[in-house]
Design a protein around this motif. Sequence first.
Motif, PDB file in Angstrom:
ATOM      1  N   LYS A  18      -1.354  12.961   1.393  1.00 56.19           N
ATOM      2  CA  LYS A  18      -0.348  12.572   1.147  1.00 56.19           C
ATOM      3  C   LYS A  18       1.029  13.264   1.874  1.00 56.19           C
ATOM      4  O   LYS A  18       1.430  13.339   2.974  1.00 56.19           O
ATOM      5  N   GLU A  19       0.818  14.794   1.428  1.00 56.16           N
ATOM      6  CA  GLU A  19       1.388  15.947   2.207  1.00 56.16           C
ATOM      7  C   GLU A  19       1.095  16.450   3.476  1.00 56.16           C
ATOM      8  O   GLU A  19       1.839  16.778   4.002  1.00 56.16           O
TER       9      GLU A  19
ATOM     10  N   GLN B 287       9.208  11.428   0.786  1.00 57.95           N
ATOM     11  CA  GLN B 287       8.052  11.929   1.258  1.00 57.95           C
ATOM     12  C   GLN B 287       7.558  12.988   0.972  1.00 57.95           C
ATOM     13  O   GLN B 287       8.217  14.108   0.765  1.00 57.95           O
TER      14      GLN B 287
ATOM     15  N   SER C 287       0.842  14.246   6.058  1.00 58.60           N
ATOM     16  CA  SER C 287       1.989  13.486   6.982  1.00 58.60           C
ATOM     17  C   SER C 287       2.680  13.230   6.669  1.00 58.60           C
ATOM     18  O   SER C 287       2.915  13.398   5.143  1.00 58.60           O
ATOM     19  N   LEU C 288       4.342  12.591   7.575  1.00 56.11           N
ATOM     20  CA  LEU C 288       5.407  11.894   6.941  1.00 56.11           C
ATOM     21  C   LEU C 288       5.412  10.751   7.735  1.00 56.11           C
ATOM     22  O   LEU C 288       4.655  10.655   9.287  1.00 56.11           O
TER      23      LEU C 288
ATOM     24  N   LEU D 246      13.531  10.629   8.498  1.00 56.23           N
ATOM     25  CA  LEU D 246      12.212   9.982   8.430  1.00 56.23           C
ATOM     26  C   LEU D 246      12.437   9.099   7.957  1.00 56.23           C
ATOM     27  O   LEU D 246      14.218   8.738   7.138  1.00 56.23           O
TER      28      LEU D 246
ATOM     29  N   GLY E 296       5.373  15.420   2.060  1.00 53.18           N
ATOM     30  CA  GLY E 296       4.812  16.186   3.183  1.00 53.18           C
ATOM     31  C   GLY E 296       6.511  16.819   3.216  1.00 53.18           C
ATOM     32  O   GLY E 296       6.595  17.671   4.182  1.00 53.18           O
ATOM     33  N   ALA E 297       7.898  16.188   2.364  1.00 49.97           N
ATOM     34  CA  ALA E 297       9.163  17.046   3.127  1.00 49.97           C
ATOM     35  C   ALA E 297       9.043  18.566   2.213  1.00 49.97           C
ATOM     36  O   ALA E 297       9.705  19.816   3.043  1.00 49.97           O
TER      37      ALA E 297
ATOM     38  N   PRO F  91      14.802  12.289   3.301  1.00 52.91           N
ATOM     39  CA  PRO F  91      13.694  12.789   3.032  1.00 52.91           C
ATOM     40  C   PRO F  91      12.496  13.022   2.566  1.00 52.91           C
ATOM     41  O   PRO F  91      11.319  13.245   2.546  1.00 52.91           O
TER      42      PRO F  91
ATOM     43  N   ARG G 224       1.541  16.268   9.815  1.00 52.68           N
ATOM     44  CA  ARG G 224       2.973  17.384   9.411  1.00 52.68           C
ATOM     45  C   ARG G 224       2.926  18.063  10.558  1.00 52.68           C
ATOM     46  O   ARG G 224       4.185  18.912  10.869  1.00 52.68           O
TER      47      ARG G 224
ATOM     48  N   ARG H 251       3.826   6.867  11.063  1.00 51.21           N
ATOM     49  CA  ARG H 251       2.483   7.996  10.342  1.00 51.21           C
ATOM     50  C   ARG H 251       2.465   9.348  11.489  1.00 51.21           C
ATOM     51  O   ARG H 251       1.606   8.834  12.415  1.00 51.21           O
TER      52      ARG H 251
END
Length: 217
Positions: A2-3, A80, A5-6, A31, A82-83, A77, A55, A52
């Motif tokens: 998950k980290e 998520q 992509s955002l 985001l 990935g932020a 933000p 990152r 999507r």
Amino acid sequence: MKEDSLVIHEIYSSIQGESTFAGLPCTFVRLTGCNLRCAWCDTTQAFYGGKRMPRSEVREKALAFGTPLVELTGGEPLLQPGAIPLLQELCDAGRTVLVETSGEADISRVDPRVHKIMDLKAPGSGETHRNRWSNLTHITPRDEIKFVLSDRVDYEWMRSVIHERELAQLGCTLLASAVWGKLSPKDLVAWVLEDALLVRVQVQLHKVIWGADTQGV
């Protein structure tokens, strides 16, 4: 992961409209998604949809605008995963990095180089019960706490919170913002001066310049 992509609503450059950085050229990474529904929210378009993106691509697009200042905003933000690494990578790239956050999301993992601009939700938002008061232990003098106020009740709530939570001792900037079209900034200024309250009154500069309904500016 998950980290890696955002989900992104938009990436664009403009000038910063709020905070102590107001007026400076800034790249915004907005985001998608928010778990609050503030009565006065002006970015409901970012609740859903978006694209999507890896990152790495988000980072490169943000850096490509060339502004020294970059902000992650939303929505919220910090929902998520990935932020968190994205904020770190933008700092590593030599940018001055801001994150706009609701005050409900946990800010403890945000890179200490990031300037956190954190809301505390007043009664008029309908979301006061969502304030994560433990976040105050992670606020530093480089950060800013923002109160968005819709009426006198909200103002008096802000005044009480500042005193009862001893926010001045945190050393951060306290921002007082009037809900556009609902509370007159003139009234807010009068109340602040009457109480000698040490807050920075701000207007949403982007709305002054482009109008309240213009998006992506």
